[in-house]
Design a protein around this motif. Structure first.
Motif, PDB file in Angstrom:
ATOM      1  N   ASP A  72     -83.244  16.330 -33.304  1.00  0.00           N
ATOM      2  CA  ASP A  72     -83.374  15.550 -32.071  1.00  0.00           C
ATOM      3  C   ASP A  72     -83.095  14.076 -32.359  1.00  0.00           C
ATOM      4  OD1 ASP A  72     -84.031  17.815 -30.786  1.00  0.00           O
ATOM      5  OD2 ASP A  72     -86.164  17.379 -30.538  1.00  0.00           O
TER       6      ASP A  72
ATOM      7  N   ARG B 157     -81.355  12.695 -34.813  1.00  0.00           N
ATOM      8  CA  ARG B 157     -79.953  12.398 -35.085  1.00  0.00           C
ATOM      9  C   ARG B 157     -79.128  12.461 -33.806  1.00  0.00           C
ATOM     10  NH1 ARG B 157     -77.997  16.296 -39.302  1.00  0.00           N
ATOM     11  NH2 ARG B 157     -79.785  17.552 -38.664  1.00  0.00           N
ATOM     12  N   ALA B 158     -79.459  13.431 -32.945  1.00  0.00           N
ATOM     13  CA  ALA B 158     -78.703  13.542 -31.692  1.00  0.00           C
ATOM     14  C   ALA B 158     -78.910  12.287 -30.841  1.00  0.00           C
ATOM     15  CB  ALA B 158     -79.141  14.790 -30.926  1.00  0.00           C
TER      16      ALA B 158
ATOM     17  N   GLN C 211     -76.933   9.351 -32.116  1.00  0.00           N
ATOM     18  CA  GLN C 211     -75.492   9.397 -31.920  1.00  0.00           C
ATOM     19  C   GLN C 211     -75.094   9.238 -30.466  1.00  0.00           C
ATOM     20  OE1 GLN C 211     -73.535  12.627 -34.090  1.00  0.00           O
ATOM     21  NE2 GLN C 211     -75.197  12.486 -35.543  1.00  0.00           N
ATOM     22  N   ASN C 212     -75.889   9.779 -29.577  1.00  0.00           N
ATOM     23  CA  ASN C 212     -75.542   9.678 -28.161  1.00  0.00           C
ATOM     24  C   ASN C 212     -76.775   9.964 -27.309  1.00  0.00           C
ATOM     25  OD1 ASN C 212     -74.427   9.798 -25.606  1.00  0.00           O
ATOM     26  ND2 ASN C 212     -72.508  10.633 -26.378  1.00  0.00           N
TER      27      ASN C 212
ATOM     28  N   ARG D 186     -77.639   9.313 -24.189  1.00  0.00           N
ATOM     29  CA  ARG D 186     -77.534   9.884 -22.839  1.00  0.00           C
ATOM     30  C   ARG D 186     -77.247  11.369 -22.899  1.00  0.00           C
ATOM     31  NH1 ARG D 186     -75.624   6.601 -18.589  1.00  0.00           N
ATOM     32  NH2 ARG D 186     -73.850   7.965 -18.309  1.00  0.00           N
ATOM     33  N   ILE D 187     -76.305  11.719 -23.770  1.00  0.00           N
ATOM     34  CA  ILE D 187     -75.943  13.138 -23.829  1.00  0.00           C
ATOM     35  C   ILE D 187     -77.098  13.949 -24.436  1.00  0.00           C
ATOM     36  CG2 ILE D 187     -74.320  14.768 -24.830  1.00  0.00           C
ATOM     37  CD1 ILE D 187     -73.312  13.017 -22.440  1.00  0.00           C
ATOM     38  N   ALA D 188     -77.787  13.365 -25.405  1.00  0.00           N
ATOM     39  CA  ALA D 188     -78.947  14.071 -25.966  1.00  0.00           C
ATOM     40  C   ALA D 188     -79.947  14.389 -24.860  1.00  0.00           C
ATOM     41  CB  ALA D 188     -79.597  13.219 -27.054  1.00  0.00           C
ATOM     42  N   ALA D 189     -80.128  13.443 -23.950  1.00  0.00           N
ATOM     43  CA  ALA D 189     -81.067  13.675 -22.846  1.00  0.00           C
ATOM     44  C   ALA D 189     -80.598  14.838 -21.986  1.00  0.00           C
ATOM     45  CB  ALA D 189     -81.194  12.413 -21.993  1.00  0.00           C
ATOM     46  N   THR D 190     -79.277  14.935 -21.752  1.00  0.00           N
ATOM     47  CA  THR D 190     -78.804  16.027 -20.898  1.00  0.00           C
ATOM     48  C   THR D 190     -78.878  17.374 -21.613  1.00  0.00           C
ATOM     49  OG1 THR D 190     -76.489  15.844 -21.567  1.00  0.00           O
ATOM     50  CG2 THR D 190     -77.208  14.466 -19.731  1.00  0.00           C
TER      51      THR D 190
ATOM     52  N   ALA E 105     -68.074   6.135 -33.491  1.00  0.00           N
ATOM     53  CA  ALA E 105     -69.478   6.386 -33.182  1.00  0.00           C
ATOM     54  C   ALA E 105     -70.336   5.298 -33.777  1.00  0.00           C
ATOM     55  CB  ALA E 105     -69.898   7.745 -33.720  1.00  0.00           C
TER      56      ALA E 105
ATOM     57  N   MET F  24     -77.052  14.939 -12.691  1.00  0.00           N
ATOM     58  CA  MET F  24     -77.690  15.163 -13.991  1.00  0.00           C
ATOM     59  C   MET F  24     -78.818  14.169 -14.253  1.00  0.00           C
ATOM     60  SD  MET F  24     -77.254  17.550 -15.987  1.00  0.00           S
ATOM     61  CE  MET F  24     -78.595  17.844 -17.136  1.00  0.00           C
TER      62      MET F  24
ATOM     63  N   LEU G  67     -78.310  10.899 -14.871  1.00  0.00           N
ATOM     64  CA  LEU G  67     -77.896   9.798 -15.736  1.00  0.00           C
ATOM     65  C   LEU G  67     -77.665   8.510 -14.945  1.00  0.00           C
ATOM     66  CD1 LEU G  67     -75.437  11.722 -18.071  1.00  0.00           C
ATOM     67  CD2 LEU G  67     -77.677  10.802 -18.669  1.00  0.00           C
TER      68      LEU G  67
ATOM     69  N   PRO H 274     -83.192  13.076 -16.985  1.00  0.00           N
ATOM     70  CA  PRO H 274     -82.137  14.031 -17.361  1.00  0.00           C
ATOM     71  C   PRO H 274     -82.666  15.197 -18.193  1.00  0.00           C
ATOM     72  CG  PRO H 274     -81.400  11.789 -17.748  1.00  0.00           C
ATOM     73  CD  PRO H 274     -82.830  11.687 -17.324  1.00  0.00           C
ATOM     74  N   ALA H 275     -83.538  14.897 -19.158  1.00  0.00           N
ATOM     75  CA  ALA H 275     -84.038  15.953 -20.034  1.00  0.00           C
ATOM     76  C   ALA H 275     -84.778  17.017 -19.227  1.00  0.00           C
ATOM     77  CB  ALA H 275     -84.949  15.369 -21.112  1.00  0.00           C
TER      78      ALA H 275
ATOM     79  N   ALA I 118     -82.349  19.228 -17.451  1.00  0.00           N
ATOM     80  CA  ALA I 118     -81.779  20.196 -18.388  1.00  0.00           C
ATOM     81  C   ALA I 118     -82.766  21.337 -18.608  1.00  0.00           C
ATOM     82  CB  ALA I 118     -81.441  19.508 -19.705  1.00  0.00           C
TER      83      ALA I 118
ATOM     84  N   PHE J 107     -71.610  15.580 -30.472  1.00  0.00           N
ATOM     85  CA  PHE J 107     -72.184  14.661 -31.461  1.00  0.00           C
ATOM     86  C   PHE J 107     -71.286  14.675 -32.704  1.00  0.00           C
ATOM     87  CE2 PHE J 107     -75.837  16.368 -29.051  1.00  0.00           C
ATOM     88  CZ  PHE J 107     -76.260  15.180 -28.473  1.00  0.00           C
TER      89      PHE J 107
ATOM     90  N   PHE K 125     -71.269  13.367 -35.686  1.00  0.00           N
ATOM     91  CA  PHE K 125     -71.791  13.470 -37.055  1.00  0.00           C
ATOM     92  C   PHE K 125     -72.704  14.672 -37.259  1.00  0.00           C
ATOM     93  CE2 PHE K 125     -71.001   8.822 -36.589  1.00  0.00           C
ATOM     94  CZ  PHE K 125     -69.951   8.758 -37.492  1.00  0.00           C
ATOM     95  N   LEU K 126     -72.849  15.511 -36.236  1.00  0.00           N
ATOM     96  CA  LEU K 126     -73.606  16.753 -36.417  1.00  0.00           C
ATOM     97  C   LEU K 126     -72.613  17.889 -36.642  1.00  0.00           C
ATOM     98  CD1 LEU K 126     -76.363  16.631 -33.614  1.00  0.00           C
ATOM     99  CD2 LEU K 126     -76.440  15.743 -35.941  1.00  0.00           C
TER     100      LEU K 126
END
Lengths: 246, 450, 358, 230
Positions: free
Chosen positions: B325, B327-328, B331-332, B334-338, B447, D48, D50, D70-71, D74, D88, D90-91
């Motif tokens: 969580d 690391r996500a 990195q991003n 907003r997208i992690a939240a979605t 990134a 969503m 955002l 948002p979470a 989801a 992501f 780097f994942l």
């Protein structure tokens, strides 16, 4: 041919994390030319502008403006060569007024002492007011830029570009958030500027590009896919395939 | 009673038989007699079962430098097992050989002294050089040989000290690498969290005093310190820092204020004087590594602890749900939240995690530094330097950064002194980030720019 | 709405005038005969004089931080360097009146076994030279650090940390005896300045007025700077540094200029501070001092010159008042002040009075 | 069922959505068409969570979610494939997928059928997301959203800048999800022909408003194209 320097890009490649933002991109813009650059999101349009203005250094390739090697210069030096840029997301100085923003952009000595001793001449004031009239910002002269609407911010960015009076104007998405009339006005303005200056416009809005009525370059995945008058480009099957519709 | 018999206490010194003191005349103790006595005693005690006596005896023989002692020394050396006594015996043997008239024996002495690598052997050799012009060359070679060994040992010890300092820096900087590197939050109260970890150690020790758990106080202090500082960190993130995201300079000032409040509160509660945190027996004393490199136990354990904490942190980030969580979100966001990740909770946990590591560092520091309210201030600048040098957002960078700074610092110290070494390192870092503004292990590419 | 901004400007100008009139009072009232009900004590004059020096320091920090966005956590170092330059002059002026009575060497050098004056002490017996050094040394250091940092685009918190490390390193260095600056104890036991004994009323008043004059001059210089196009560029750099580059300005040069100017102002403040308080020691370099000065600016209102001055006076007044009866509480209050200012008073005291539209 | 009613959204002083309505039903594909910059993506971000809407409300399965984070949306069963993929970088691929488990029932893993839909991902599990090609990243982004087992899937321009064979795969998957799994799908597109093949109903946006909406069969091709190309 008009006097002035031409922009010459050849074999430019830029990679981020193994992702090729620009892939062997080549482009020549002659002095006084007005060129539209189109392409889907991620085609490399903004990265191309970053390379020209010194924000991003390419992994390989040549970028010249006249006799100057752009890959060796920083943003300040490149701006002083006469390359001005309007950003996709309008960025200006929110704490300063519209007038002050334009004043900072005005072509004048750029040194520290010059800035300390700067006195606004009548001539400079006239020039600023002229641009404010052109961009419809006359009655907002004393408002801070931070409270402008999105459309007005676009105009202020264009105004700042005009104040710089550069040889080459790079204009990134000038009409996003503008009304139809404003779009038309912008097209007319850019057509008028071209000839005296070189202009490169990046836009999505095909109607606007058509209104400019000049040579179009289509970018795709970081390189030039097609180049020519809009009518010819629209007929190009590769362009239709990746951009205009499937 | 035979004339000349010596009475020591109630026993005859030669025979050891109970003696009759009647009729004995007191010996006038002058220096000559004293020396003779000492030598005689020394020769006797070389076989004593008490190591301390044997050591004293070996010293005595060494001082006398007499070839007559050689058989005695050879016999003693064959028996002796204690390293420190052996060292003296080897020296004494070498010195005794040099004192003999036999050329071959002398050469053997030079040889054995040269091979010993002891600093004292150098003195013995140089002393003998004056009287043995013919052997000067051999002696010089032996001295050079010792010098090489000494240099090696000194380098080894410096390296160890550097690694030790590096692991202290690593411990202090690891938490910072998480809060600053991962979250981008400058926590100027980080040093105070370290200090609170040390005070937690003190409190755990006091609480367990006299209970059967007392020997385990230090081990128990590790989770305790982690919990205390982690909770405090979570409270700080939710209560204060959260409101300042995107305003790093304000965050810096605000957390500095928190640090001041924490430090002064501790001073008011515990007083300004140092608190005593005792070290368990297994952390005391020194250890000899191969090559005669001596290391202190507590420093050794801190290196082990530093590595353990680093591995733990890496594992937590790499293999746990929380780490993913985190690391996500980095990195991003907003997208992690979605994806359903509750970013606010991740922020709080990340900050708590970083603070908890600071607390654990405090446990380690309580073993080597004074536990006082300003314990943390001495480490905060260095810790930031480690993170900046190593590269923000990279644990490997933090490790390399900490060890490099530690070793470089210690290597400079003999030439520049403690303070100037530190100054030199700070200046060096400023010059270094000229070349690599993002540190040794910078994330590259798109990134990383955001 | 020029009316409102003109009014705001007049109000600020009025506030500046008021502050300076009030600041003229202490030495005047101090000159009243003893026992007079309005007489102000020597102590108050000395303390207010100290605050004026702090106000100059605050002004210098505000110039860099409030306008150009350079948050230096090392301005205390520039202040202390200015102070040391003046301290060196004052030490030389002691002459043979020291405890050891050496005609040239200060006491601590005699004590440490120095045979002659180190080369870097040469010239400090001349007042103008010492004053020049009080400006040039901090300026040169700021120039070096700033050039290294701004050139490689080190900004924001990184710059703050670097400047903090700078003052920390200097503190460690100045604590050393063999640096030739008195080590731990620094300089003290000053006798006189420009031939006037420091413990006389006229010297006190003179120093006070000199500090006040310096505050006025630095305020005027700052005001000229920030109200010129240069100042607008600083604000532009603060808010969107890279955009300024694309306009063709050399951002590094602008930042360097303001950083050096600011450091020299801090050095001047330090040089005035030392004869007023009568001592300078390496503690002045401690990172805590620098950051405390930053909070004066934040509390008063950064980005406004008057805010910085107001902040320096109000926080230090609070400090003096509080430490007189509850010294233990002061650090708690100061810490709380950091938190309150950043969370609730982003524009400081000035922001309470003048809310700008945003 | 997801219902957005009268959505308004503004950036600063300019309004970029002006009273937009949109409905998505289980098992049906709703397509939002429009040229670049007309507010399609803004609408998706508003759904969503955002973007904060300045007016209007959004309900999902009968519950008002207009103010939900948002979470939480989801976790309530809305999956999101953002414009430009935004995996992501780097994942690893596996880790990318696992991030979405935050919204899945506790203790569940990455469902196997994700790999049935996108078999290519199975070969890349240990590769970093940033190292994949654009088309693979797009598949990963969709797979990631599916890992949470959503009941509504929002896809924002999934075909943008993707090679044709991958587009076919994506179209096949979208149809399968709606028709066989009964998932509700909102698909944002610029190109009518791609949309027409898939969509049950279409909304065409122009300058922040819905200019034309209805079941796909009822909308004459020319009318739609006119709004898309001008």
């Amino acid at each position: 041919m008009k006097k002035g320097a031409s922009l010459y890009l050849d074999g430019i490649t830029v990679t981020f994390d193994g992702f090729r933002a620009l892939n062997n991109l080549s482009l020549i813009v002659e002095p006084g030319e007005l060129r539209a650059v189109i392409g889907p999101n991620g085609a490399g349009k903004t990265t191309m502008m970053d390379v020209i203005t010194g924000k991003t250094k390419p992994d390989s390739g040549t970028a010249r403006f006249g006799d100057h090697d752009l890959t060796r210069l920083d943003e300040t030096r490149i701006a002083n060569l006469g390359i001005g840029r309007k950003f996709q997301k309008p960025t200006m100085f929110d704490a300063l007024t519209v007038f002050e923003n334009l004043e900072l952009a005005l072509k004048a000595p750029r040194g520290t002492l010059a800035a300390l001793h700067w006195r606004l001449s009548g001539e400079a004031r006239d020039r600023i007011e002229e641009v404010m009239a052109e961009t419809g910002l006359m009655d907002r002269a004393k408002d801070r830029a931070g409270i402008l609407s999105h459309g007005q911010r676009q105009w202020l960015e264009i105004g700042m570009l005009l104040m710089q009076d550069p040889e080459l104007l790079l204009v990134d998405e000038p009409v996003a958030g503008m009304t139809d009339q404003e779009t038309e006005h912008t097209a007319e303005l850019l057509r008028r500027i071209a000839g005296k200056h070189s202009v490169v416009v990046v836009e999505h809005d095909l109607e606007f590009v058509r209104a400019l009525g000049r040579k179009v370059t289509v970018l795709h995945e970081g390189s030039v896919l097609s180049e020519g008058p809009i009518e010819q480009v629209q007929e190009d099957p590769r362009v239709i395939d990746v951009y205009l519709g499937r | 009673m035979a004339d000349g018999a010596l009475l020591l206490g109630e026993a005859d010194a030669l025979t050891g038989a109970p003696a009759n003191a009647a009729g004995a005349s007191p010996v006038r103790i002058n220096n000559r007699v004293r020396a003779a006595l000492r030598i005689a005693l020394g020769r006797l005690q070389i076989v004593s079962p008490d190591p301390a006596e044997r050591l004293r005896a070996a010293d005595g023989i060494l001082r006398s430098r007499s070839a007559q002692d050689l058989p005695l020394l050879d016999a003693a050396l064959a028996r002796e097992t204690v390293p420190r006594i052996r060292e003296r015996l080897v020296l004494a043997q070498g010195a005794a050989r040099l004192a003999s008239d036999d050329e071959a024996l002398k050469r053997a002495g030079i040889e054995s002294l040269g091979a010993s690598g002891f600093e004292a052997a150098r003195t013995v050799l140089l002393e003998a050089r004056a009287g043995n012009a013919a052997l000067a060359e051999a002696i010089d070679a032996a001295v050079a040989r010792i010098d090489r060994q000494l240099a090696f040992r000194r380098a080894g010890e410096l390296l160890f000290q550097g690694l030790s300092l590096g692991s202290v820096l690593l411990l202090a900087a690891l938490g910072l690498a998480v809060t600053f590197g991962v979250m981008g939050v400058i926590n100027m109260a980080h040093g105070e969290f370290v200090m609170l970890g040390a005070y937690t150690t003190f409190l755990v020790q006091e609480a367990l005093r006299g209970t059967p758990l007392a020997p385990w106080a230090l081990q128990l202090a590790v989770p305790a310190a982690f919990l205390v500082t982690a909770l405090l960190g979570a409270a700080m993130e939710r209560g204060l820092i959260r409101h300042l995201y995107g305003r790093p300079l304000e965050t810096l000032l605000m957390t500095f204020g928190v640090g001041m409040v924490l430090q002064q509160s501790v001073r008011l509660i515990f007083g300004a004087q140092n608190r005593e945190v005792s070290s368990p027996a297994w952390m005391q004393g020194t250890l000899m590594l191969p090559g005669e490199i001596s290391v202190t136990q507590n420093r050794l354990w801190i290196i082990v602890f530093g590595i353990a904490v680093l591995l733990l942190v890496m594992a937590a980030i790499r293999f746990t749900r929380f780490g993913l969580d985190m690391r996500a979100v980095v990195q991003n966001r907003r997208i992690a939240a979605t994806m359903g990740i509750r970013t606010g909770r991740v922020d709080a946990l990340t900050f708590a995690f970083g603070s908890g590591i600071a607390g654990m560092a405090g446990v380690a520091l309580s073993q080597i530094d004074n536990v006082s309210p300003n314990l943390g201030t001495g480490y905060i600048v260095d810790s930031f330097m480690v993170v900046v040098f190593g590269g923000v957002g990279s644990l490997a960078g933090t490790l390399i950064g900490a060890l490099t700074l530690g070793v470089v610092n210690k290597l400079l110290e003999p030439y520049a002194g403690v303070v100037l070494a530190k100054v030199a390192v700070l200046v060096g870092i400023m010059l270094f980030i000229q070349r690599r503004p993002k540190g040794l292990f910078a994330l590259k590419g798109r990134a990383a720019d955001q | 709405m020029p009316g409102i901004s003109a009014l705001r400007f007049n109000l600020r100008l009025g506030l500046v005038v008021l502050i300076f009139v009030l600041l003229l009072l202490p030495p005047v009232l101090n000159a009243l005969p003893a026992g007079h009900p309005l007489r102000i004590s020597d102590f108050v004059v000395a303390v207010t004089g100290k605050w004026i020096c702090y106000a100059i320091l605050a002004l210098s920090i505000d110039l860099a931080w409030g306008y150009a966005g350079i948050l230096s956590l090392g301005h205390g170092a520039f202040f202390a360097l200015g102070g040391y330059a003046m301290g060196m002059h004052l030490m030389r002026m002691i002459g043979n009146r020291g405890v050891y009575g050496h005609p040239v060497l200060p006491d601590f050098m005699v004590f440490l076994g120095y045979k002659e004056l180190p080369w870097y002490w040469l010239g400090f017996e001349y007042f103008p030279f010492a004053m020049l050094m009080a400006l040039l040394v901090p300026g040169a250091l700021a120039g070096l650090v700033g050039w290294l940092a701004f050139r490689s685009r080190i900004t924001g918190v990184y710059l703050s940390i670097i400047t903090q490390a700078m003052t920390y390193a200097l503190m460690l260095a100045f604590f050393r005896n063999d640096m030739g600056f008195g080590g731990n104890n620094g300089f003290t036991d000053f006798k006189d300045l420009l031939g006037v004994p420091l413990n006389t009323p006229s010297a006190r008043a003179g120093l006070y007025l000199a500090a006040l004059g310096a505050l006025l001059i630095t305020l005027l210089i700052s005001a000229y700077t920030v109200h010129s196009k240069f100042g607008r560029l600083l604000i532009a750099i603060r808010d969107a540094e890279s955009r300024v580059r694309f306009l063709g300005y050399d951002v590094t040069a602008f930042k360097l200029f303001v950083f050096v100017l600011s450091a020299m102002m801090a050095g001047l403040a330090g040089a005035l501070y030392v004869p007023i308080v009568g001592i300078i020691n390496p503690g002045e370099f401690s990172p805590g001092n620098s950051i405390e000065a930053v909070v004066w600016v934040a509390f008063g209102g950064r980005g406004t010159l008057i805010g910085a001055i107001l902040g320096a006076f109000s926080v230090n007044a609070l400090k003096t008042w509080l430490t007189s009866f509850a010294p233990d509480l002061w650090l708690l209050v100061l810490g709380a002040l950091f938190i309150i200012v950043t969370l609730f008073l982003p524009r400081g005291l000035i922001g309470l009075g003048w809310r700008r539209r945003s | 069922m997801m219902m957005a009613k009268g959505i308004e959204l503004s950036y600063g002083a300019s309004l970029c959505l002006r009273g937009v309505d949109l409905v998505a039903e289980p098992g049906r594909i709703t397509c939002v068409l429009g040229r670049n910059g007309v507010g399609k993506s803004s609408l998706m971000r508003a759904i969503m969570g955002l973007e904060r809407v300045s007016a209007g409300n959004i309900t999902w399965e009968g519950r008002d979610i207009t103010r939900l984070a948002p979470a939480e949306r989801a976790r309530a069963g809305i999956g999101y494939v953002p414009q430009g993929r935004e995996i992501f970088p780097f994942l690893t691929v596996r880790e990318n997928l696992e991030t979405a488990l935050a919204a899945a029932p506790r203790g569940s893993g990455v469902p196997d059928d994700v790999f049935d839909l996108f078999p290519i991902l199975k070969n890349f599990l240990k590769r970093r997301g940033g190292d994949l090609s654009g088309g693979q990243q797009q598949q990963l982004a969709i797979a990631r959203a599916l890992t949470a087992r959503p009941r509504l899937l929002i896809l924002d321009e999934p075909t943008e800048g993707i090679q044709p064979n991958v587009i076919k795969d994506i179209a096949r998957v979208i149809a399968l999800l709606a028709k066989e799994r009964g998932m509700g799908v909102i698909l944002v597109e610029q190109y009518f022909d791609f949309a027409r093949e898939l969509a049950d109903s279409i909304s065409v946006m122009v300058r922040g408003e819905v200019a034309l909406a209805g079941p796909t069969a009822d909308l004459p091709r020319e009318n739609v194209l006119k709004l898309l190309t001008v």
